[in-house]
Design a protein around this motif. Sequence first.
Motif, PDB file in Angstrom:
ATOM      1  N   VAL A  90      -2.395   8.124  10.509  1.00 23.78           N
ATOM      2  CA  VAL A  90      -1.900   8.325   8.962  1.00 23.78           C
ATOM      3  C   VAL A  90      -0.844   7.185   8.996  1.00 23.78           C
ATOM      4  N   LEU A  91      -1.057   6.453   7.675  1.00 18.90           N
ATOM      5  CA  LEU A  91       0.014   5.461   7.347  1.00 18.90           C
ATOM      6  C   LEU A  91       0.548   5.900   5.908  1.00 18.90           C
ATOM      7  N   ASP A  92       1.793   5.159   5.649  1.00 13.37           N
ATOM      8  CA  ASP A  92       2.345   5.274   4.318  1.00 13.37           C
ATOM      9  C   ASP A  92       1.238   5.147   3.305  1.00 13.37           C
ATOM     10  N   LEU A  93       1.261   5.683   2.279  1.00 15.43           N
ATOM     11  CA  LEU A  93       0.244   5.537   1.046  1.00 15.43           C
ATOM     12  C   LEU A  93       0.105   4.069   0.750  1.00 15.43           C
ATOM     13  N   ALA A  94       1.365   3.510   0.219  1.00 17.90           N
ATOM     14  CA  ALA A  94       1.378   1.919  -0.003  1.00 17.90           C
ATOM     15  C   ALA A  94       1.172   1.068   0.985  1.00 17.90           C
ATOM     16  N   THR A  95       1.336   1.489   2.221  1.00 19.24           N
ATOM     17  CA  THR A  95       0.666   0.386   3.345  1.00 19.24           C
ATOM     18  C   THR A  95      -0.532   0.410   3.215  1.00 19.24           C
ATOM     19  N   THR A  96      -1.317   1.606   2.853  1.00 17.49           N
ATOM     20  CA  THR A  96      -2.591   1.807   3.290  1.00 17.49           C
ATOM     21  C   THR A  96      -3.224   0.967   1.933  1.00 17.49           C
ATOM     22  N   GLN A  97      -2.575   1.154   0.767  1.00 18.10           N
ATOM     23  CA  GLN A  97      -3.277   0.460  -0.344  1.00 18.10           C
ATOM     24  C   GLN A  97      -3.011  -0.970  -0.196  1.00 18.10           C
ATOM     25  N   ARG A  98      -1.952  -1.531   0.506  1.00 17.82           N
ATOM     26  CA  ARG A  98      -1.888  -2.926   0.691  1.00 17.82           C
ATOM     27  C   ARG A  98      -3.240  -3.279   1.856  1.00 17.82           C
ATOM     28  N   LEU A  99      -3.186  -2.716   2.811  1.00 18.22           N
ATOM     29  CA  LEU A  99      -4.032  -2.996   3.872  1.00 18.22           C
ATOM     30  C   LEU A  99      -5.659  -3.142   3.245  1.00 18.22           C
ATOM     31  N   PHE A 100      -5.982  -2.182   2.523  1.00 15.87           N
ATOM     32  CA  PHE A 100      -7.407  -2.247   2.146  1.00 15.87           C
ATOM     33  C   PHE A 100      -7.565  -2.349   0.902  1.00 15.87           C
ATOM     34  N   ASN A 101      -6.758  -3.232   0.124  1.00 18.12           N
ATOM     35  CA  ASN A 101      -6.691  -4.112  -1.105  1.00 18.12           C
ATOM     36  C   ASN A 101      -7.155  -3.024  -2.185  1.00 18.12           C
ATOM     37  N   LEU A 102      -6.336  -1.568  -2.191  1.00 19.30           N
ATOM     38  CA  LEU A 102      -6.773  -0.654  -3.125  1.00 19.30           C
ATOM     39  C   LEU A 102      -5.832  -0.924  -4.258  1.00 19.30           C
ATOM     40  N   HIS A 103      -4.803  -1.790  -4.321  1.00 20.46           N
ATOM     41  CA  HIS A 103      -4.049  -2.043  -5.461  1.00 20.46           C
ATOM     42  C   HIS A 103      -3.360  -0.533  -5.318  1.00 20.46           C
ATOM     43  N   ASP A 104      -3.450  -0.069  -6.700  1.00 22.12           N
ATOM     44  CA  ASP A 104      -2.748   1.450  -6.825  1.00 22.12           C
ATOM     45  C   ASP A 104      -3.568   2.584  -6.751  1.00 22.12           C
ATOM     46  N   ALA A 105      -5.057   2.370  -6.665  1.00 20.36           N
ATOM     47  CA  ALA A 105      -6.131   3.185  -6.464  1.00 20.36           C
ATOM     48  C   ALA A 105      -5.887   3.992  -5.423  1.00 20.36           C
ATOM     49  N   VAL A 106      -6.446   5.451  -5.313  1.00 19.85           N
ATOM     50  CA  VAL A 106      -6.213   6.231  -4.232  1.00 19.85           C
ATOM     51  C   VAL A 106      -7.801   6.614  -4.200  1.00 19.85           C
ATOM     52  N   SER A 107      -8.255   7.464  -2.911  1.00 22.26           N
ATOM     53  CA  SER A 107      -9.448   8.112  -2.524  1.00 22.26           C
ATOM     54  C   SER A 107      -9.414   9.311  -3.360  1.00 22.26           C
ATOM     55  N   LEU A 108      -8.522  10.285  -2.926  1.00 18.62           N
ATOM     56  CA  LEU A 108      -8.778  11.574  -3.582  1.00 18.62           C
ATOM     57  C   LEU A 108      -7.114  12.149  -3.920  1.00 18.62           C
ATOM     58  N   VAL A 109      -7.228  12.825  -4.788  1.00 18.98           N
ATOM     59  CA  VAL A 109      -5.905  13.842  -5.249  1.00 18.98           C
ATOM     60  C   VAL A 109      -5.866  15.213  -4.882  1.00 18.98           C
ATOM     61  N   PHE A 110      -5.082  15.835  -4.514  1.00 18.09           N
ATOM     62  CA  PHE A 110      -4.962  17.067  -4.058  1.00 18.09           C
ATOM     63  C   PHE A 110      -3.877  17.916  -4.990  1.00 18.09           C
ATOM     64  N   LEU A 111      -4.201  18.815  -5.630  1.00 14.49           N
ATOM     65  CA  LEU A 111      -3.148  19.184  -6.439  1.00 14.49           C
ATOM     66  C   LEU A 111      -2.674  20.671  -6.000  1.00 14.49           C
ATOM     67  N   ASP A 112      -1.612  21.144  -6.015  1.00 14.80           N
ATOM     68  CA  ASP A 112      -1.115  22.482  -5.558  1.00 14.80           C
ATOM     69  C   ASP A 112      -0.838  23.132  -6.956  1.00 14.80           C
ATOM     70  N   LEU A 113      -1.296  24.246  -7.257  1.00 15.56           N
ATOM     71  CA  LEU A 113      -1.040  24.834  -8.569  1.00 15.56           C
ATOM     72  C   LEU A 113       0.012  25.914  -8.395  1.00 15.56           C
ATOM     73  N   ALA A 114       0.753  26.166  -9.608  1.00 15.58           N
ATOM     74  CA  ALA A 114       1.618  27.246  -9.731  1.00 15.58           C
ATOM     75  C   ALA A 114       1.051  28.512  -9.624  1.00 15.58           C
ATOM     76  N   ALA A 115       0.055  28.670 -10.106  1.00 16.84           N
ATOM     77  CA  ALA A 115      -0.647  29.904 -10.243  1.00 16.84           C
ATOM     78  C   ALA A 115      -2.309  29.561  -9.870  1.00 16.84           C
ATOM     79  N   PRO A 116      -2.568  29.766  -8.526  1.00 19.06           N
ATOM     80  CA  PRO A 116      -3.842  29.177  -7.993  1.00 19.06           C
ATOM     81  C   PRO A 116      -4.933  29.768  -8.745  1.00 19.06           C
ATOM     82  N   SER A 117      -4.664  31.243  -9.169  1.00 21.21           N
ATOM     83  CA  SER A 117      -5.625  31.932  -9.982  1.00 21.21           C
ATOM     84  C   SER A 117      -6.206  31.230 -11.263  1.00 21.21           C
ATOM     85  N   ALA A 118      -5.451  30.389 -11.646  1.00 20.16           N
ATOM     86  CA  ALA A 118      -5.678  29.461 -12.855  1.00 20.16           C
ATOM     87  C   ALA A 118      -6.273  28.371 -12.303  1.00 20.16           C
TER      88      ALA A 118
END
Lengths: 244, 370
Positions: free
Chosen positions: B175-203
């Motif tokens: 596991v690397l720092d996100l910014a380091t990873t983006q630099r290493l793999f030329n992702l610029h500001d892009a990411v692969s996945l985004v995980f969201l925690d919801l205030a109300a999971p039922s929603a």
Amino acid sequence: MNADPQTRSKPDGEREASALEAGVRRGIAVVARGLRKSFDGGLVRALDGVDLNVRAGETVALSGPTGCGKTTLLSLLALLDEPDEGELELGGVPATRLRPAEPWRAANVGIVFQLHHLLPHLTVAENVALPLAVRTLSRRDRRDRVAGMLDRLALCHRADTLAAKLSGGERQLAAVARALIARPALLFADEPTGSVDSATGQVILDHLLGWCRDTGATLVLVTHDAAIAGAMDRTITMRDGRMR
Amino acid sequence: MNAALRSLTRRPRRTILTVAGVAAAACAYMLLVGSAQGFLAQFRKLSTLFGADLVLLQAGSTSPWNSVLPVQPLAKLGEIGDIAGVSRLALGKARIVGAPFFLLFGLDPAEPLLGHLAIVRGRTLRPGADEMLLGSLAATRLGIGCGGEIDVRARRLRVVGVYRTGHRVVDAGGVLDLATTQRLFNLHDAVSLVFLDLAAPSAAGSAAARITARVPNVVVASAGEWVESYGQLVVVEDFARFLAVLALLIAVLGVANVLHVSVGERTQELAVLRAIGWRRQRVAAHILTECGLVTLLGAAVAVPMAELILLLIDSAWLGSLETAGFLPPHLSGGVILEGIVVACLAGLLGAAAPLLRAIRVRPADALRGA
């Protein structure tokens, strides 16, 4: 026909035994008429119309040159094979009524092969006991009977020896013990002395003839040896698949 | 049974060779099916590993590693209510010393996802630093601990901690720092996945609908299902199925061949038994009992054999770090049972043909062949 007074019941396949016994009482052991047998799709004619009568209790030598059909005839008489043509009666019962042949053989027949055909991984006692595995005998009766047979053939000291470790003569003696253990009324022996020295051969012959004398069993024996043939009640000579 | 046992113990060389043949085939079956199932299970387990309520991935991407989510549209996530936490993940893979296909997970230390990793040694990442957390499996296999260094794409990263998730693929990576990873793999500001925690999971349903409406080119999946949406899973499933069929073929042909030879060479012995009065059924029962015992013994030997191979793979004697990551460390009870059943059925199948032939042949023919 079975010479075993200890056999308690006649399991499946031995139903014909009573008929055989009746046949034997009438003095009939083997009747063959016009037996023919070919191999390799008819190219090799082993038997070409053999007629044969053997009385109960008789000892008969089958002799003749190599390839004349002696072993083939013996195989047919022991129901190890089927003729292409001809009729065969054993103890007055048509052979066709004796199929499947295994139970009938187990109850009535002892066979000594030219090559002993012992199972090498079994001891002498275990090999000798094999025919009793299909009989309704207690373990103790079986053990006693095997011990008695080994004693008769002077093989007690080798009872626990693996067949693979026996000498040639001992193997053939063990094969004779296996053939006699079920107390058969019909004995077939295919050159039983062919692969042993003359002294051992004489011992084997004495045991076979002694068994027939003691129990009234019938013996058909294939041999090249004139002396052995001379010890039989009768000698039948074969040539080119026929009786001479 | 006694006769069968006697036959096996009195002919040890034949028994050992037959058992070894059966064991090899059964072992191959257990390993191949176990590997296929393990591979699939590892892939599916990714779904729930990170513990979020919703996952965003690029529409049409075939695997997490080629999902690219540009940062700009993701800014609109702030307009959607009910979101308690956002974690971005950038994935990369690189050749490093000792691992030709090393997986890297880029996480922002300030976001919740990194908190889900259990650090078993050392400390967590500092933002922007050239640091790495090493998975426990990778640390063991590469022999690198806290304070060690790893070169990734010509950049030297210092290992500051070791984590364990229980997921072998993730634990075989770093596991690397996100910014380091983006630099290493030329992702610029892009990411692969985004995980969201919801205030109300039922929603989660309504939140997913709102995200889909506002953020273009994105698929929103629940945490338990996002892996299922990848096309690569189909390939993995096909591969697993192929391995299972291959394993079945190897087992059936292997066991059947061994017993075919073992029974076939005993035609004369069986003829002797029939000549002295054993019925066909009795001869068949005798041989089948022997075959059953040999097959069971072979299958029993196959279990420690397969476990030993997995242990060797796990301990770097066999296979690479990545192989170890995708293979299960142990056989499951189901695979063992399946292997035993397959071996037994194959044994019966293999013994049946020569046995039928042997008991059909006239004793005189078999004895004449001597």
